[in-house]
Design a protein around this motif. Sequence first.
Motif, short mmCIF file in Angstrom:
data_model
loop_
_atom_site.label_atom_id
_atom_site.label_comp_id
_atom_site.label_asym_id
_atom_site.label_seq_id
_atom_site.Cartn_x
_atom_site.Cartn_y
_atom_site.Cartn_z
N ARG A 210 38.77 -8.81 15.53
CA ARG A 210 38.06 -9.95 16.13
C ARG A 210 38.96 -11.19 15.95
O ARG A 210 39.04 -12.00 16.92
N LEU A 211 39.63 -11.16 14.47
CA LEU A 211 40.34 -12.63 14.28
C LEU A 211 41.55 -12.40 15.19
O LEU A 211 41.88 -13.38 15.66
N ALA A 212 42.11 -11.25 15.40
CA ALA A 212 43.55 -11.28 16.07
C ALA A 212 43.01 -11.73 17.72
O ALA A 212 43.87 -12.49 18.15
N LEU A 213 42.30 -11.22 18.14
CA LEU A 213 41.73 -11.42 19.64
C LEU A 213 41.41 -12.86 19.55
O LEU A 213 42.10 -13.55 20.54
N TRP A 214 40.47 -13.45 18.89
CA TRP A 214 40.62 -15.02 18.93
C TRP A 214 41.65 -15.93 18.97
O TRP A 214 41.73 -16.95 19.40
N LEU A 215 42.53 -15.47 17.75
CA LEU A 215 43.92 -16.15 17.46
C LEU A 215 44.80 -16.20 18.82
O LEU A 215 45.00 -17.33 19.19
N LEU A 216 44.62 -15.03 19.52
CA LEU A 216 45.48 -15.07 20.67
C LEU A 216 44.89 -15.60 21.91
O LEU A 216 45.83 -16.47 22.78
N ALA A 217 43.34 -15.73 21.85
CA ALA A 217 42.82 -16.40 23.11
C ALA A 217 43.14 -17.92 22.98
O ALA A 217 43.49 -18.51 23.92
N PHE A 218 43.20 -18.33 21.50
CA PHE A 218 43.48 -19.72 21.36
C PHE A 218 44.93 -20.17 21.71
O PHE A 218 45.20 -21.26 22.43
N VAL A 219 45.97 -19.29 21.53
CA VAL A 219 47.31 -19.47 21.76
C VAL A 219 47.48 -19.58 23.29
O VAL A 219 48.08 -20.55 23.76
N PHE A 220 46.70 -18.75 23.98
CA PHE A 220 46.96 -18.67 25.55
C PHE A 220 46.40 -19.95 25.95
O PHE A 220 46.95 -20.52 26.93
N ALA A 221 45.28 -20.41 25.43
CA ALA A 221 44.49 -21.57 26.09
C ALA A 221 45.22 -22.92 25.60
O ALA A 221 45.41 -23.97 26.36
N ALA A 365 49.65 -40.41 23.53
CA ALA A 365 49.00 -39.32 23.96
C ALA A 365 49.82 -38.21 23.76
O ALA A 365 49.16 -37.00 23.77
N ILE A 366 51.22 -37.86 23.72
CA ILE A 366 52.11 -36.78 23.48
C ILE A 366 51.45 -36.14 22.21
O ILE A 366 51.64 -34.99 22.11
N TRP A 367 50.93 -37.05 21.09
CA TRP A 367 50.59 -36.23 19.96
C TRP A 367 49.32 -35.25 20.17
O TRP A 367 49.21 -34.55 19.36
N LEU A 368 48.57 -35.60 21.18
CA LEU A 368 47.36 -34.64 21.39
C LEU A 368 48.07 -33.11 22.04
O LEU A 368 47.54 -32.21 21.14
N THR A 369 48.88 -33.35 22.76
CA THR A 369 49.55 -31.81 23.20
C THR A 369 50.49 -31.22 22.04
O THR A 369 50.42 -30.10 21.85
N ALA A 370 51.21 -32.21 21.23
CA ALA A 370 52.05 -31.68 20.22
C ALA A 370 50.96 -31.16 19.17
O ALA A 370 51.60 -30.08 18.61
N GLY A 371 49.94 -31.59 18.93
CA GLY A 371 49.17 -31.15 18.01
C GLY A 371 48.45 -29.78 18.22
O GLY A 371 48.41 -28.92 17.25
N ILE A 372 48.27 -29.73 19.54
CA ILE A 372 47.70 -28.31 20.15
C ILE A 372 48.76 -27.47 20.00
O ILE A 372 48.60 -26.20 19.72
N GLY A 373 49.96 -27.81 20.32
CA GLY A 373 51.23 -26.87 20.27
C GLY A 373 51.29 -26.44 18.68
O GLY A 373 51.61 -25.05 18.61
N LEU A 374 51.24 -27.37 17.79
CA LEU A 374 51.47 -27.15 16.37
C LEU A 374 50.52 -26.14 16.01
O LEU A 374 50.59 -24.99 15.17
N ALA A 375 49.00 -26.10 16.39
CA ALA A 375 48.09 -25.27 16.06
C ALA A 375 48.20 -23.92 16.55
O ALA A 375 47.79 -22.98 15.87
N SER A 376 48.69 -23.95 17.94
CA SER A 376 49.04 -22.43 18.27
C SER A 376 50.03 -21.81 17.46
O SER A 376 50.12 -20.52 17.38
N LEU A 377 50.99 -22.52 16.94
CA LEU A 377 52.20 -21.84 16.16
C LEU A 377 51.67 -21.65 14.88
O LEU A 377 51.91 -20.26 14.61
N VAL A 378 50.60 -22.09 14.32
CA VAL A 378 49.99 -21.70 13.26
C VAL A 378 49.36 -20.59 13.42
O VAL A 378 49.49 -19.60 12.57
N ALA A 379 48.55 -20.47 14.63
CA ALA A 379 47.85 -19.31 15.03
C ALA A 379 48.84 -18.08 15.14
O ALA A 379 48.35 -16.78 14.64
N LEU A 380 49.86 -18.26 15.61
CA LEU A 380 50.91 -17.07 15.64
C LEU A 380 51.71 -16.85 14.51
O LEU A 380 51.94 -15.58 14.39
N LEU A 381 51.68 -17.60 13.57
CA LEU A 381 52.14 -17.21 12.33
C LEU A 381 51.08 -16.38 11.57
O LEU A 381 51.53 -15.59 10.45
N VAL A 382 49.96 -16.58 11.57
CA VAL A 382 48.88 -15.90 11.06
C VAL A 382 48.88 -14.44 11.58
O VAL A 382 48.39 -13.55 10.74
#
Length: 386
Positions: A210-221, A365-382
């Motif tokens: 379930r964790l892997a599915l949630w992480l991947l859903a977050f990356v896609f979103a 405002a670019i820090w909003l999308t940059a932060g989201i992108g960084l969070a998706s990178l962390v999810a992919l590293l997990v």
Amino acid sequence: MIPTLPPARRGLIVAALGSSLTVSWASSYYIPAVLAVPMAEELGLSPVWVFGAFSMAMVVSAMVGPWAGARIDGAGGRGVLMLSNLIFAAGLALLAVAPSPAILFAGWAVIGLGMGIGLYEAGFATLAGIYGKDARGPITGITLIAGFASTVGWPLSGLMLASWGWREACLGWALIHLVVALPLNAWLPKGTERIATPSMPVEDGPPPSRLALWLLAFVFAASWFNATAMAAHLPGLLQAAGASTAVAIAAGALIGPAQVAARLLEFGLLRRFHPLLSARIAAAAHPVAAVALVSVGGPAAYIFAAVHGAGNGILTIAKGTLPLALFGAAGYGQRIGWLNAPARILQAAAPLIFGAALTAWGLSAIWLTAGIGLASLVALLVLRRP
């Protein structure tokens, strides 16, 4: 499981499916940019209402995506894709004859149903049904072709608008679905024409965590949010960084070629590696581009557009290849339908959310999308390879 289809047909299948998906993207996702204003003017509305109807269509697509995926898993993708062409044509025809805002919204709701069963997710699931775990190459192939949907769609919509009007443009796209896309999808194999051999047993493996599915859903979103926010507000963002209007528009034009170039890289060099590696590299692209834009300002507009576009191009492929590589082909269609449902909803909200941030914060405002992108990178590293 191995395909019974001869290898020589692979290129033709990719070309046919990629071309039909180009029509589907061009006649849905990319028509508001050209037709929203004339639609609104004739019906006495603000263009915001038309874009609101389009956002509603994306929410509808999120709701029907899992059903479409499950249907493709069980019966193959050909019938579902053909049905999408009929639904797209019906929705576009409804727009063309809309006498009131209520019918306009109804038309967009029907188009949203077509989007839910006839865009990339359905195409990816169809290829997974045909090729199983070998679908990575064909998935990349259809994104290379359909990546030109805006290149084809915007000029063609504009030509039909200038020649006949927005209602006739909608009818034109409906006819293209029936005359071009529907026959192309009808030519596809069912997507279930595979056989098992003793030398290649079926190994679906344990169910995904379930964790892997949630992480991947977050990356896609996250990737859909950033891509849609940039598509809607990139010129304004670059101007906030100090770029002129001409430079901002020219830089924005680099995104399409950068996406295609990155997909060619994925098709060539990166296909030797696990999709997680290319997805991690791609997820880092937007935050890196944001740092460059904030640090250098307007002169970095071209760099920002190229790096962001390249990352987005590979992440589009990852939406199809990552679930296949991590979880296997069994239940693939329904799985990507659920994985992409949150992404569609966030995609609908992205222009409004980032637009408000850009108005309030300017370049910051670019820090909003940059932060989201960084969070998706962390999810992919997990996430870990099976």
